[in-house]
Motif scaffolding. Structure first.
Motif, PDB file in Angstrom:
ATOM      1  N   THR A  52      45.262  43.693  39.943  1.00 26.92           N
ATOM      2  CA  THR A  52      45.041  42.635  38.961  1.00 26.92           C
ATOM      3  C   THR A  52      44.025  43.039  37.903  1.00 26.92           C
ATOM      4  N   HIS A  53      42.916  43.641  38.332  1.00 31.73           N
ATOM      5  CA  HIS A  53      41.823  43.939  37.400  1.00 31.73           C
ATOM      6  C   HIS A  53      41.622  45.426  37.126  1.00 31.73           C
ATOM      7  N   LEU A  67      33.379  37.749  37.524  1.00 31.88           N
ATOM      8  CA  LEU A  67      34.848  37.663  37.524  1.00 31.88           C
ATOM      9  C   LEU A  67      35.332  36.574  38.476  1.00 31.88           C
TER      10      LEU A  67
END
Length: 71
Positions: A52-53, A67
């Motif tokens: 995802t990141h 985050l």
């Protein structure tokens, strides 16, 4: 992200920052024991971290905390 994982990440980040300061780096393995008894949660963390990141193996705990808080 499940609430359980979110709480775990925030707790670990807070603990590491309190112990070692705002410059401390962590990996997603920091959220789990050496003997992982929750593989589903580990995979959720790994997916969030890596796919995802696209985070590096080690990131600043303050960055991870931010985050997660913004989810």
């Amino acid at each position: 992200m499940t609430p359980i994982l979110k709480i775990k990440i925030l707790e670990v980040c807070d603990k590491k920052i309190a112990q070692k300061g705002t410059n401390v780096g962590i990996s997603f393995y920091a959220f789990f024991k050496n003997k992982n008894d929750t593989p589903e949660l580990l995979m959720e963390a790994a997916t969030w971290w890596i796919q995802t990141h696209t985070l590096d193996h080690f990131e600043k705990a303050v960055k991870i905390k931010e985050l997660v808080k913004n989810l």
